[in-house]
Motif scaffolding. Structure first.
Motif, mmCIF file in Angstrom:
data_model
loop_
_atom_site.group_PDB
_atom_site.id
_atom_site.type_symbol
_atom_site.label_atom_id
_atom_site.label_comp_id
_atom_site.label_asym_id
_atom_site.label_seq_id
_atom_site.Cartn_x
_atom_site.Cartn_y
_atom_site.Cartn_z
ATOM 1 N N GLY A 112 0.837 -1.184 0.000
ATOM 2 C CA GLY A 112 0.000 0.000 0.000
ATOM 3 C C GLY A 112 0.875 1.236 0.000
ATOM 4 N N LEU A 113 0.390 2.290 -0.599
ATOM 5 C CA LEU A 113 1.160 3.539 -0.634
ATOM 6 C C LEU A 113 1.395 4.106 0.760
ATOM 7 C CD1 LEU A 113 -0.506 5.233 -3.730
ATOM 8 C CD2 LEU A 113 1.744 4.166 -3.604
ATOM 9 N N SER A 114 0.506 3.783 1.708
ATOM 10 C CA SER A 114 0.666 4.310 3.066
ATOM 11 C C SER A 114 1.964 3.847 3.720
ATOM 12 C CB SER A 114 -0.518 3.889 3.936
ATOM 13 O OG SER A 114 -0.534 2.477 4.112
ATOM 14 N N GLN A 115 2.569 2.779 3.193
ATOM 15 C CA GLN A 115 3.818 2.274 3.773
ATOM 16 C C GLN A 115 5.027 3.105 3.364
ATOM 17 O OE1 GLN A 115 3.930 -1.844 2.552
ATOM 18 N NE2 GLN A 115 2.503 -2.462 4.147
ATOM 19 N N THR A 116 4.870 3.930 2.330
ATOM 20 C CA THR A 116 6.027 4.693 1.859
ATOM 21 C C THR A 116 5.790 6.198 1.778
ATOM 22 O OG1 THR A 116 5.390 4.335 -0.432
ATOM 23 C CG2 THR A 116 6.936 2.767 0.507
ATOM 24 N N LEU A 117 4.532 6.625 1.856
ATOM 25 C CA LEU A 117 4.227 8.049 1.709
ATOM 26 C C LEU A 117 3.669 8.607 3.010
ATOM 27 C CD1 LEU A 117 2.562 7.849 -1.811
ATOM 28 C CD2 LEU A 117 4.883 8.587 -1.273
ATOM 29 N N PRO A 118 3.930 9.881 3.291
ATOM 30 C CA PRO A 118 3.529 10.460 4.578
ATOM 31 C C PRO A 118 2.015 10.600 4.768
ATOM 32 C CG PRO A 118 4.490 12.147 3.172
ATOM 33 C CD PRO A 118 4.667 10.832 2.463
ATOM 34 N N SER A 119 1.281 10.915 3.694
ATOM 35 C CA SER A 119 -0.165 11.086 3.817
ATOM 36 C C SER A 119 -0.809 11.072 2.439
ATOM 37 C CB SER A 119 -0.511 12.413 4.513
ATOM 38 O OG SER A 119 -0.217 13.500 3.649
ATOM 39 N N ARG A 120 -2.111 10.845 2.420
ATOM 40 C CA ARG A 120 -2.840 10.876 1.149
ATOM 41 C C ARG A 120 -2.772 12.271 0.529
ATOM 42 N NH1 ARG A 120 -8.323 7.268 1.891
ATOM 43 N NH2 ARG A 120 -7.289 5.520 2.878
ATOM 44 N N ASP A 121 -2.922 13.287 1.357
ATOM 45 C CA ASP A 121 -2.871 14.662 0.841
ATOM 46 C C ASP A 121 -1.525 14.961 0.197
ATOM 47 O OD1 ASP A 121 -5.481 15.161 1.619
ATOM 48 O OD2 ASP A 121 -4.912 16.156 3.491
ATOM 49 N N ALA A 122 -0.445 14.515 0.849
ATOM 50 C CA ALA A 122 0.898 14.736 0.290
ATOM 51 C C ALA A 122 1.040 14.002 -1.039
ATOM 52 C CB ALA A 122 1.966 14.269 1.272
ATOM 53 N N PHE A 123 0.509 12.780 -1.122
ATOM 54 C CA PHE A 123 0.572 12.032 -2.371
ATOM 55 C C PHE A 123 -0.191 12.759 -3.471
ATOM 56 C CE2 PHE A 123 -1.658 8.975 -5.143
ATOM 57 C CZ PHE A 123 -0.570 8.572 -5.901
ATOM 58 N N CYS A 124 -1.413 13.190 -3.189
ATOM 59 C CA CYS A 124 -2.221 13.885 -4.197
ATOM 60 C C CYS A 124 -1.544 15.169 -4.666
ATOM 61 C CB CYS A 124 -3.618 14.169 -3.653
ATOM 62 S SG CYS A 124 -4.610 12.683 -3.422
ATOM 63 N N ALA A 125 -0.974 15.914 -3.729
ATOM 64 C CA ALA A 125 -0.292 17.155 -4.094
ATOM 65 C C ALA A 125 0.930 16.877 -4.967
ATOM 66 C CB ALA A 125 0.116 17.923 -2.829
ATOM 67 N N SER A 126 1.702 15.849 -4.623
ATOM 68 C CA SER A 126 2.890 15.494 -5.411
ATOM 69 C C SER A 126 2.504 15.002 -6.801
ATOM 70 C CB SER A 126 3.698 14.407 -4.703
ATOM 71 O OG SER A 126 4.227 14.895 -3.505
ATOM 72 N N LEU A 127 1.444 14.209 -6.874
ATOM 73 C CA LEU A 127 0.986 13.702 -8.164
ATOM 74 C C LEU A 127 0.519 14.851 -9.056
ATOM 75 C CD1 LEU A 127 0.381 11.231 -9.931
ATOM 76 C CD2 LEU A 127 -1.867 11.121 -8.830
ATOM 77 N N ALA A 128 -0.258 15.767 -8.495
ATOM 78 C CA ALA A 128 -0.746 16.919 -9.263
ATOM 79 C C ALA A 128 0.424 17.798 -9.716
ATOM 80 C CB ALA A 128 -1.737 17.722 -8.432
ATOM 81 N N ALA A 129 1.414 17.992 -8.844
ATOM 82 C CA ALA A 129 2.568 18.818 -9.211
ATOM 83 C C ALA A 129 3.376 18.166 -10.335
ATOM 84 C CB ALA A 129 3.454 19.057 -7.989
ATOM 85 N N ALA A 130 3.583 16.862 -10.252
ATOM 86 C CA ALA A 130 4.354 16.165 -11.281
ATOM 87 C C ALA A 130 3.610 16.182 -12.615
ATOM 88 C CB ALA A 130 4.631 14.728 -10.840
ATOM 89 N N ALA A 131 2.326 15.913 -12.595
ATOM 90 C CA ALA A 131 1.544 15.930 -13.834
ATOM 91 C C ALA A 131 1.454 17.347 -14.382
ATOM 92 C CB ALA A 131 0.157 15.360 -13.594
ATOM 93 N N GLY A 132 1.284 18.320 -13.495
ATOM 94 C CA GLY A 132 1.169 19.716 -13.904
ATOM 95 C C GLY A 132 2.439 20.277 -14.515
ATOM 96 N N ALA A 133 3.573 19.653 -14.221
ATOM 97 C CA ALA A 133 4.830 20.094 -14.820
ATOM 98 C C ALA A 133 4.892 19.714 -16.301
ATOM 99 C CB ALA A 133 6.014 19.480 -14.071
ATOM 100 N N THR A 134 4.087 18.740 -16.705
ATOM 101 C CA THR A 134 4.089 18.271 -18.090
ATOM 102 C C THR A 134 2.846 18.696 -18.846
ATOM 103 O OG1 THR A 134 5.395 16.344 -17.429
ATOM 104 C CG2 THR A 134 4.236 16.200 -19.539
ATOM 105 N N TRP A 135 1.701 18.639 -18.185
ATOM 106 C CA TRP A 135 0.424 18.923 -18.841
ATOM 107 C C TRP A 135 -0.296 20.063 -18.140
ATOM 108 C CZ3 TRP A 135 0.992 13.577 -17.237
ATOM 109 C CH2 TRP A 135 1.430 12.753 -18.256
ATOM 110 N N GLU A 136 -1.157 20.728 -18.883
ATOM 111 C CA GLU A 136 -2.041 21.723 -18.284
ATOM 112 C C GLU A 136 -3.207 20.960 -17.670
ATOM 113 O OE1 GLU A 136 -5.118 25.231 -19.616
ATOM 114 O OE2 GLU A 136 -3.427 24.772 -20.935
ATOM 115 N N LEU A 137 -3.352 21.048 -16.363
ATOM 116 C CA LEU A 137 -4.393 20.306 -15.654
ATOM 117 C C LEU A 137 -5.590 21.207 -15.390
ATOM 118 C CD1 LEU A 137 -2.243 18.421 -12.986
ATOM 119 C CD2 LEU A 137 -2.913 17.652 -15.268
#
Length: 97
Positions: free
Chosen positions: A43-68
């Motif tokens: 599960g992602l909870s074993q390696t990531l600090p929180s769901r919110d942090a994961f969502c923010a990181s995912l949005a930032a990474a995708a947003g660096a490539t695509w217009e979201l």
């Protein structure tokens, strides 16, 4: 306009005992080495600090490539009703394992 919709499932957390309910696939890549699901699924909870942090990181990474552009579910469903290349299909039971 051009749109891209991606859907996937990510496990945040799960019951390890339930992994034992999954059957071993008849065909598997060599790197799997006949391992059970429980030996490599995490599960992602074993390696990531929180769901919110994961969502923010995912949005930032995708947003660096695509217009979201966040949209409501209804707008995504409307976009799917327009003509588009459909690569998703239902699998027959014999294709699953």
């Amino acid at each position: 306009g051009k749109r891209w919709l991606h859907h996937t499932s990510l496990l945040w957390d799960y019951e390890p005992a339930r992994m034992g309910l999954l059957r071993m696939p008849k065909r598997q890549p060599a790197y799997r080495a006949q391992r059970s699901h429980g030996s490599f699924v995490r599960g992602l909870s074993q390696t990531l600090p929180s769901r919110d942090a994961f969502c923010a990181s995912l949005a930032a990474a995708a947003g660096a490539t695509w217009e979201l552009t966040p949209v409501e579910l209804e707008e995504a469903q409307a976009a799917l009703s327009l003509p588009h290349r459909q690569v998703t299909r239902l699998l027959r039971p014999e294709e699953v394992c």
